[in-house]
Design a protein around this motif. Structure first.
Motif, PDB file in Angstrom:
ATOM      1  N   ALA A 599       0.803  -1.205   0.000  1.00 33.37           N
ATOM      2  CA  ALA A 599       0.000   0.000   0.000  1.00 33.37           C
ATOM      3  C   ALA A 599       0.844   1.266   0.000  1.00 33.37           C
ATOM      4  O   ALA A 599       0.477   2.264  -0.600  1.00 33.37           O
TER       5      ALA A 599
ATOM      6  N   LEU B  90      -4.151   4.793  -2.544  1.00 35.56           N
ATOM      7  CA  LEU B  90      -3.913   3.696  -3.480  1.00 35.56           C
ATOM      8  C   LEU B  90      -4.628   3.900  -4.801  1.00 35.56           C
ATOM      9  O   LEU B  90      -4.118   3.560  -5.853  1.00 35.56           O
ATOM     10  N   TYR B 163      -3.808  -0.996  -6.339  1.00 34.67           N
ATOM     11  CA  TYR B 163      -4.079  -2.184  -5.540  1.00 34.67           C
ATOM     12  C   TYR B 163      -5.411  -2.829  -5.859  1.00 34.67           C
ATOM     13  O   TYR B 163      -6.119  -3.289  -4.989  1.00 34.67           O
ATOM     14  N   ALA B 175     -11.787  -1.862  -5.364  1.00 31.94           N
ATOM     15  CA  ALA B 175     -10.606  -2.559  -4.868  1.00 31.94           C
ATOM     16  C   ALA B 175     -11.013  -3.994  -4.597  1.00 31.94           C
ATOM     17  O   ALA B 175     -12.171  -4.280  -4.271  1.00 31.94           O
ATOM     18  N   SER B 333     -12.175   6.811  -2.550  1.00 34.82           N
ATOM     19  CA  SER B 333     -11.321   5.803  -1.897  1.00 34.82           C
ATOM     20  C   SER B 333     -11.259   5.976  -0.379  1.00 34.82           C
ATOM     21  O   SER B 333     -10.881   5.048   0.326  1.00 34.82           O
ATOM     22  N   MET B 336      -7.139   5.755   3.129  1.00 32.09           N
ATOM     23  CA  MET B 336      -6.682   4.376   3.045  1.00 32.09           C
ATOM     24  C   MET B 336      -7.824   3.387   3.147  1.00 32.09           C
ATOM     25  O   MET B 336      -7.583   2.175   3.217  1.00 32.09           O
ATOM     26  N   ASN B 339      -7.852   0.144   1.390  1.00 27.87           N
ATOM     27  CA  ASN B 339      -6.944  -0.940   1.762  1.00 27.87           C
ATOM     28  C   ASN B 339      -7.586  -1.960   2.700  1.00 27.87           C
ATOM     29  O   ASN B 339      -6.988  -2.976   3.018  1.00 27.87           O
ATOM     30  N   GLU B 340      -8.811  -1.676   3.133  1.00 29.45           N
ATOM     31  CA  GLU B 340      -9.443  -2.624   4.058  1.00 29.45           C
ATOM     32  C   GLU B 340      -9.830  -3.926   3.379  1.00 29.45           C
ATOM     33  O   GLU B 340     -10.074  -4.925   4.057  1.00 29.45           O
ATOM     34  N   THR B 341      -9.897  -3.937   2.037  1.00 23.27           N
ATOM     35  CA  THR B 341     -10.062  -5.238   1.371  1.00 23.27           C
ATOM     36  C   THR B 341      -8.980  -6.185   1.857  1.00 23.27           C
ATOM     37  O   THR B 341      -9.248  -7.351   2.144  1.00 23.27           O
ATOM     38  N   LYS B 342      -7.768  -5.665   1.964  1.00 29.56           N
ATOM     39  CA  LYS B 342      -6.628  -6.494   2.342  1.00 29.56           C
ATOM     40  C   LYS B 342      -6.534  -6.689   3.855  1.00 29.56           C
ATOM     41  O   LYS B 342      -6.387  -7.808   4.341  1.00 29.56           O
ATOM     42  N   THR B 343      -6.618  -5.571   4.593  1.00 27.32           N
ATOM     43  CA  THR B 343      -6.390  -5.698   6.038  1.00 27.32           C
ATOM     44  C   THR B 343      -7.533  -6.428   6.733  1.00 27.32           C
ATOM     45  O   THR B 343      -7.381  -6.856   7.871  1.00 27.32           O
ATOM     46  N   PHE B 463       0.709  -2.905  10.532  1.00 28.99           N
ATOM     47  CA  PHE B 463       1.185  -2.682   9.173  1.00 28.99           C
ATOM     48  C   PHE B 463       2.712  -2.763   9.005  1.00 28.99           C
ATOM     49  O   PHE B 463       3.464  -2.228   9.805  1.00 28.99           O
TER      50      PHE B 463
END
Lengths: 783, 783
Positions: A599, B90, B163, B175, B333, B336, B339-343, B463
Motif C-alpha cells: 500500500a 492507493l 491495488y 478494490a 477511496s 486508506m 486498503n481494508e479489502t486487504k487488512t 502494518f
C-alpha cells in the motif's frame, strides 16, 4: 593512505568557490523576511525600561504605586521582583535591574508591561526613584588609582570572578591580563633607539540597523519561549537560566532574522527583563529599544589607552616592546567585554618580539558598559601598534613597509604568546596591499589638498576552544535540511553552510534548507562571533554531511552490489566512480524493501550528525603564554593600504582608495567574501573618521542618528579587495573566517596616510578635521 | 555472544514497566494544551466549504459571483481554481473540489475564505450550484452488479490504481483482494457439517472529540505551513504536494495536540482546501468543521456484508472456509479505506484453515467515503467470524471456547495468508478471558432479565513495511530531547517514547522532552495508525538512544581510561560497572578540552540518530499469500469475554462485565496499557450496542450529537484487563502495540453473550433493543 572523508573532496568543486547569491537574499530584498521586530502574538504586551538618570548613585527608594494605577499597565517590576542574581560571562557583576545602586546613566532600574507602548512609556514617568548621588569616575586613569575618589563595586570580592588574574591593589580593577616574554629591560639596553608613544581609542557604537529587541512568552507547559535578535541563542539560554533561576530545559530561544550585531548582540541587555515581565504577567511581552536606548544602554566599543615603548635596532627590528592597555570598562562587565584584556593580544601578536611585556587593565568607570565590537579589543590595540610602526620607520628613516616585513611573523614562528603560527601569510598580504595602492608613487599637491599613502598589517584570531554541532537530513524528493544554530546576521552564513553541505553531497543549492536557530530543535553552536561560524559550524556541517553520505553509500553498496569505496553521489544519484552505469536514484533507496503490491511507500530518513570541537591550550595567567602550541582556531590575516587627500585649510580628509589584502584560506563564495571584507573595511573607515560617542556630565549627548555620524554610501571610498594564501588544512574545504580582519589595520592605514600627506599624526581616534586643523596649527606654531 | 546493544538492557528496568503518568497530563487536565482549534494567527481568515446536496449528480454550473460580492469575502474557489489532480493513497480518484460530478451528499464543491466565520457561512448560501441528478446507488449489492443502474466513476480506468488486483467485470468495483489456500470445495466434501451464514456490519463514526480542523499559511519565502489535527504529518505533506503540485520541500506540517483520531485523521479531508484558500488569498486560513460536517463529510467505518460458509468436523475443526466481504466504499477511496479489502484478513487469520477461499470487494456507492477506523477492516470481519464460531459450536453441541481452541493458530504456525506466527498467545489469552468471566457459571433469570456469557478471539496486525526515524540530543544540564514525528492523539505515545529513551540512558522522566511533529524539523515516521508507534517509533528511539549512549561511553572511556565495554550510564553519570569508583558526570564530558583559565564553557551536543525499518513480504495478488514468512510487524492478540443481562420484555441489554485478555509483549507502562485496552473495549462496546449512522434519501439524518448515541460514562460496564505473554523479541524492550486489539473480539463477545442469554442471534450490528425484541418475537412465532 587517503582517509575516507578526503576521498569525497576533490576539485573541481561543485559549489565551493562559486559566487552563488544568498539564500535569504530574495526575502530580505523584498522586505518579507521576518525580524524579531516584526513579531506580534495574541495578547502581547509592550515592555519599557525605566533607566537611571544618574551616573553613580545609591537608590534610596523606588515607588511604583502611581505607575501601577495607570489604566492598561499590567506589571511594574524592580530589582526586588527578580532573583537576586548577578550575571556576566566572566565576572558576575550585573543585576537584572539595579537594586541598591546605579553605576551609569541609563542603567535599568524598573520595567513596565502595558497594553500599548504609549501606556508603558507614560507609566515610566510615574515611577518615582529617589537617588543619593555618589562621586562618579569617568576617567580610567582616575579609576586606576590605588586610592580612587570612589569604589564603584564595593562588593567586588563577593562576585564570581573567573578571569581577573591578580587584583594588584587597584579597587576599581575589574579584569587583568599580562604577557611576559624574555627580558624587556635588557632588550632596551641592547637596542639602538627607544620609541615611546601613547594612543587613545575612543568609544563608538556597533550601530546595527535593527535595534535591540526581544519577546518572551510563558508556554502552557510552563516553559519560556524567547524570540530575540541575538548572536548566541545558546548563551542567551544559559544567561536566562542563571539570571532568573529557570532550568535550562524550560527555556527555548528562537532567532528570527537578525539585522546586524557586530558583537553587540552577543550577550543580551534586554532578555532577562522581558522574561521577568512575561513571567509576572503570564502574557507575552515584547521590548523593543528605541534608537536612543540602543546608543545609551547597549554595549559600546570600550575606550583604550595604549602606551608603547619600543627598543629597536637601526635596521628596524624590534628588540624589546613594553605595552600597557588601560580599558575604560564602564559600570559592569559588558557581557564578554571583560575578555578584551586578553583578546587585545591580537592587536600586537602579528609581530615577533623576543622581549615582550604587556599589561592590560580593565577598570570600572561610570559609563555604559563596554562590550564586544567587531575586532574585539584587537582593533583598538592594532591602531596603537600600527601607528607606532610608522613612527619607528620615520625615526629610523626607513620605509614603513620594510620595517613591518622585518618584524612580521611567518608560518611556523612562535608568536609573543607562544603559539605556533599557521596559515600565516602576513608578509605576502602586506606586499599585495602595497602593490594595490601603488606604494611609492605620490600625487602632487592640488590647491589646499595634500596626498598621502599608508599601510598597516594585522590579524584577528578566532576564539578557541569552541564547539559546534550539526544535524543533516536527506529527504525523499532529493532535498537536504541542515539543522544548525548558526546566526546569519547579514553575513551569508546560511548560504556558506548550504554550499559546504551541498559540496559534500553534490546537491544543488535550491534543494538545501538551512535552519534558523531554535534551541529546542537545533543543536549547539557557540554562536555568531569571533568570525567563527564558517570555520566551526562549517566543519560541523561538513562532518555531518559526510556521516550522511556514508550511510547513503553503504546502503547503495548493498543494493548495487559494489564496494562502497567505489561509490560517490551527485544530484540525487549514487553511482560507481569506476563504472558509472552502476547507479541509482537515492530516492529509490528509500523504497527498498517495500512490497511492490503493498500500500505504502515508506520514506526513510538519512540523518547525519556531528560535533566539531576546536581544542586549544589556555594562556597561562602568570605570563600569558599558551600552554600548547595552539591558542585559537585560526588567524584572519589582513593588510590594508589607503590613499587619502587632506585639505590643509579645512582639515577635511577624503579617502581616495582603500586596498585590502586578505588570506581567507579557501574562498567559499567570492561574492560573500568581497561583501564581508568591503563591509568590514568600510565600518573601520567610518569609525576612523566620523564616529564618536560624546558625553557631558555622564550623559550621552549624541544618542540620536541626527547627531551620531556614521559613514553613508555617499562617503564611501573605492575599496579594492584581493585574496591570497592557500587552503587552511583545518578549515572546511580549507576555509577560515573573514568577518573581522579588515577592522584591524584599516584605521591605522588611514592614520598613516594622513601623516604621509601632511606630516601630522593624530594619535587619538577619531581622526577628525578639527583635530587635523589643530595639529597643523600646532605644527606650524612649533615649526 | 552478547551484542553490544543488549549489554545495556538488563532488568530490573529503570523506567520500563513503571506506571508513570503522562507527560502531557498536566497540560491537558488544566486545559492549557494547545490544539489546532486553539490557534489564531494575525490576519487569519476563516474558511468554509460549500457541500453537495445531492447523492449523485452532474454539476451543470457553479456561480460564485454573488458570494464574491459579499463584504468580507476574500476568496471563493471551485474545482476549476485548483490543479486538476485526483488524490487517494492507493486509488487516485478524489478531486480537491468536485469538478464535473458529485458522488455523495456533503461532497465539497466550493470553498470560501472570509474575515469572520459568519460571513463565510453566509457566502456559502450565495454560491449557486446547478445540478443534473443521476441515479444513486446506496446498496452495495446493487453496486456489485455487472450491469448496475449507474456507473459512479465512468473514468475509473484513467485513474492511477495501485491495488485493485483484478477488475472482474464489475464497473463499480474499486478494490479487490483474495486469498486462496488448499481446495475449499474438496474440503467441503470431506467435512461433517456445513455452517453458512451472513452478517452485516453497519456504518459508524470514529467520533473523535476534536473535530476536523486545519490552518495554512503562505510564508514569506513562499513555503506553506500547515497546522493540522492529523495522524500522519508526513503523508499529509505528500498529499498536499501531489494534490496542489507544490514541491515537498516547500511544505511544512506542524501538529499541535490532537484530540483523538481513531483512523479518521489519517488522510486529510480538509487540508488541500485550506492550503488552496491560503494560496489564493495570501493570508492564513483556518477551516474548522462543525460537528455536523464531521459526521457528514469525514470518513466513516465502512459497512461490510460478510458471508461465511464453513465445512467442519464433528469435533469442531474447520476443514474448509469460504468467505466473501462486500464493502460499501462510498463515493471515493476514503484515504486508506480502500486498503481494508486487504487488512480485513486480520478478521479471520487467527484461525488455521487448510482450505481457505476469500474474496473482498470494495464497491463505489453514493455515500460518504468509508475510511480507516480503529481496527481497520478487521473489526468488521471479526464480528462475522466470531459470531460464526459460536454458531458452529451450537450446531455441533460443543463448548464455544473448545471450538476456538481447536482452531486458533499457535507460535510457529503458518496462518491462512502464509505468514509464520510470532508471539502468538491466542490460546492462553482465550483461557484467561474464560477464567476472568467465570465461564460455565450462569446466573438464573431475574424477573424479565436473562443472563448470558460470551467469548471471542482475535488479533490485529500492525502494518509493515514501515519506517520511523528518531534523533536524540543529550544536552549540558543532563536533559534529553527526542525528536520524532510521533502523534500522541491521546494514547500516551510521547510518554512511552520518553520511557524507552530514558530506559536506554537511565534518565529520569522529568529530564526528557519529546518533540511534537514538525516536518521541517522532526524526522520521518509513518504516522500514528495501525498500533504502530510504540513498536516502530519506539524501536527508532531506542536505537537512536543507543547510538547516543555509545558516543558518551566512547568519550568517557578515553577520559576515565577504562574499556568502553565496562562503562554504563545512569542519572547524568557514566561509570565503570566493574569499578564504580571510576565515574564522572556526563556534563563534565562537555567541558573536556576546555582551558581552565579560559573564558567559556563550550557545550558539545551528543546526538544520536536512527531509522527503524520493518521489512515484510507483500501478499501476492493471485492468492493473497505472503511472499516471505512475514507480512506485518506483529499481532496484537486479544480475547474478550462478556457477561450480559437482556430484558426479554424491552429488549434492553446491560453489559455486566467485559474481561479483556491481551498479549502486549512487554507492558511498558501499566497505566497506559490499561487505559488503551479499556478505551478500545469501551469504544467497541459503544458501537456494538448504540452507534449507527442513519440515512434517508442519501442524506444523514443523525448528524448531531443529540441524535447519534455514543456510550457515555454512565453506560460504562466494568472492564477487567489482564495481560500475559512474553516479551516480543523484535519490539523495544519486548513491546508490541496495543491500541486496536480489543476493538476486534469485543462486539462478538457481546453478541455471543446475548445469544447465550436469550437464544436469539442478531447477525447485523448494532445489537439494539429493537432488534432483540423483533428477534424474540420471531423466535416465539416460529417456536
Amino acid at each position: 593512505m587517503l582517509k575516507e572523508e578526503q576521498r569525497y573532496e576533490t576539485e573541481p568543486y561543485y559549489l565551493v568557490g562559486k559566487p552563488v547569491t544568498r539564500l535569504d537574499g530574495r526575502e530580505k530584498v523584498t522586505g518579507s523576511a521576518i525580524y524579531t521586530h516584526d513579531l506580534k502574538v495574541p495578547n502581547m504586551l509592550y515592555g519599557k525600561i525605566k533607566r537611571s538618570t544618574k551616573p553613580h548613585a545609591e537608590i534610596v527608594s523606588i515607588d511604583t504605586s502611581r505607575a501601577l494605577k495607570l489604566k492598561g499597565v499590567r506589571a511594574v517590576i524592580t530589582g526586588r521582583d527578580v532573583p537576586n542574581t548577578r550575571r556576566g560571562v566572566l565576572v558576575k557583576d550585573t543585576p537584572v535591574l539595579a537594586v541598591d545602586r546605579v553605576r551609569y546613566v541609563a542603567e535599568p532600574v524598573a520595567a513596565v508591561a502595558a497594553e500599548t507602548p504609549e501606556i508603558a512609556e507614560e507609566a515610566l514617568d510615574l515611577i518615582d526613584v529617589e537617588y543619593r548621588e555618589l562621586p562618579a569616575i569617568f576617567d580610567p586613569e582616575e579609576a586606576m588609582k590605588k586610592e580612587p575618589i570612589v569604589v564603584i563595586h564595593p562588593d567586588f570580592k563577593s562576585y564570581t570572578v573567573k578571569y581577573l588574574g591578580a587584583e594588584l591593589g587597584i579597587p576599581n580593577l575589574h579584569a587583568y591580563f599580562k604577557v611576559r616574554k624574555g627580558d624587556v629591560e635588557k632588550g632596551f639596553e641592547k637596542c639602538d633607539q627607544i620609541v615611546e608613544n601613547s594612543f587613545r581609542i575612543n568609544m563608538v557604537h556597533a550601530f546595527h540597523l535593527e535595534p535591540i529587541v526581544s519577546m518572551a512568552r510563558v508556554e502552557p507547559n510552563g516553559g519560556i519561549t524567547i524570540w530575540e535578535s541575538t548572536q548566541h541563542p545558546y548563551m542567551l539560554r544559559n544567561e536566562i537560566s542563571e539570571a532568573l533561576q529557570i532550568p535550562l530545559d524550560k527555556i527555548n530561544v528562537i532567532v528570527p532574522h537578525v539585522g546586524g550585531g557586530f558583537g553587540n548582540k552577543l550577550v543580551s541587555v534586554v532578555a532577562p527583563i522581558t522574561v521577568a515581565l512575561a513571567k509576572q504577567t503570564r502574557r507575552p511581552v515584547k521590548i523593543a529599544f528605541s534608537r536612543r536606548e540602543v546608543f545609551e544602554a547597549s554595549y559600546v566599543r570600550q575606550p583604550f589607552t595604549v602606551h608603547i615603548k619600543d627598543g629597536v635596532t637601526r635596521d628596524g627590528r624590534i628588540v624589546a616592546r613594553k605595552m600597557t592597555s588601560i580599558i575604560s570598562g564602564g559600570g559592569y562587565s559588558g557581557g564578554m567585554g571583560v575578555n578584551e584584556t586578553k583578546t587585545s593580544n591580537c592587536g600586537f601578536s602579528h609581530y615577533k618580539v623576543d622581549n615582550f611585556h604587556y599589561d592590560a587593565y580593565r577598570v570600572y568607570t561610570n559609563r555604559v558598559p563596554g562590550g564586544p565590537y567587531r575586532g574585539f579589543g584587537a582593533g583598538q590595540v592594532n591602531w596603537a601598534v600600527e601607528s607606532q610602526m610608522d613612527m619607528i620607520a620615520e625615526r629610523l628613516g626607513l620605509d614603513p613597509v620594510e620595517v613591518r616585513l622585518r618584524n612580521l611573523v611567518e608560518e611556523g614562528d612562535k608568536n609573543v604568546i607562544g603559539e605556533t603560527m599557521r596559515s600565516a601569510e602576513h608578509k605576502n598580504m602586506l606586499r599585495k596591499a602595497k602593490e594595490l595602492i601603488g606604494w611609492g608613487q605620490k600625487r602632487s599637491p592640488d590647491g589646499p589638498w595634500r596626498f598621502g599613502k599608508g599601510v598597516a598589517s594585522g590579524h584577528k584570531w578566532s576564539f578557541a576552544p569552541t564547539a559546534s554541532s550539526a544535524m543533516v537530513k536527506y529527504s525523499f524528493g532529493g532535498f537536504l535540511d541542515a539543522f544548525v544554530s548558526t546566526i546569519d546576521m547579514g553575513t551569508g552564513a546560511q548560504t556558506i553552510l548550504a554550499q559546504i553541505a551541498g559540496e559534500v553531497l553534490r546537491i544543488p543549492l535550491e534543494k538545501i534548507r538551512v535552519s534558523m536557530p531554535n534551541t529546542n530543535f537545533t543543536p549547539f553552536s557557540d554562536g555568531g562571533f569571533s568570525s567563527r561560524q564558517t570555520y566551526n559550524d562549517g566543519n560541523a556541517v561538513r562532518l555531518a554531511a559526510l556521516d550522511l553520505k556514508k550511510q547513503i553509500v553503504e546502503r547503495a553498496a548493498g543494493v548495487l552490489g559494489v564496494d562502497r569505496m567505489e561509490l560517490d553521489v551527485r544530484e540525487e544519484k549514487v553511482y560507481s566512480a569506476k563504472d558509472p552505469k552502476k547507479a541509482m536514484k537515492i530516492d529509490d533507496l528509500f523504497m527498498k524493501g517495500v512490497s511492490r503490491g503493498g500500500a505504502f511507500a515508506p520514506v526513510r530518513d538519512f540523518i547525519g550528525a556531528a560535533t566539531w570541537f576546536q581544542e586549544s591550550g589556555p594562556l597561562r595567567a602568570e605570563d600569558g603564554q599558551c600552554t600548547t602550541d595552539r591558542a585559537c582556531s585560526f588567524y584572519d590575516v589582513v593588510s590594508t593600504a589607503a590613499e587619502v587627500a587632506v585639505n590643509i585649510e579645512t582639515g577635511q580628509i577624503k579617502i581616495l582608495k582603500i586596498a585590502v589584502s586578505v588570506d581567507p584560506g579557501t574562498v567559499l563564495n567570492p561574492l560573500l567574501f568581497e561583501g564581508q571584507v568591503q563591509g568590514s573595511a568600510f565600518m573601520a573607515f567610518s569609525n576612523t573618521l566620523f564616529e564618536d560617542l560624546v558625553f557631558e556630565d555622564g550623559g550621552l549627548v549624541n544618542a540620536e542618528l541626527a547627531d551620531y555620524k556614521i559613514a553613508g554610501s555617499k562617503d564611501a571610498p573605492e575599496i579594492v579587495v584581493s585574496w591570497g594564501g592557500s587552503p587552511f588544512s583545518d578549515g572546511p574545504f580549507g576555509a577560515k573566517g573573514i568577518g573581522e580582519g579588515p577592522m584591524l589595520p584599516t584605521p591605522a592605514a588611514i592614520g598613516n596616510a594622513v601623516y604621509d600627506a601632511i606630516g601630522v599624526r593624530i594619535p587619538d581616534l577619531p581622526v577628525t578635521a578639527e583635530k587635523v586643523l589643530v595639529a597643523l596649527k600646532e605644527k606650524r606654531g612649533s615649526g
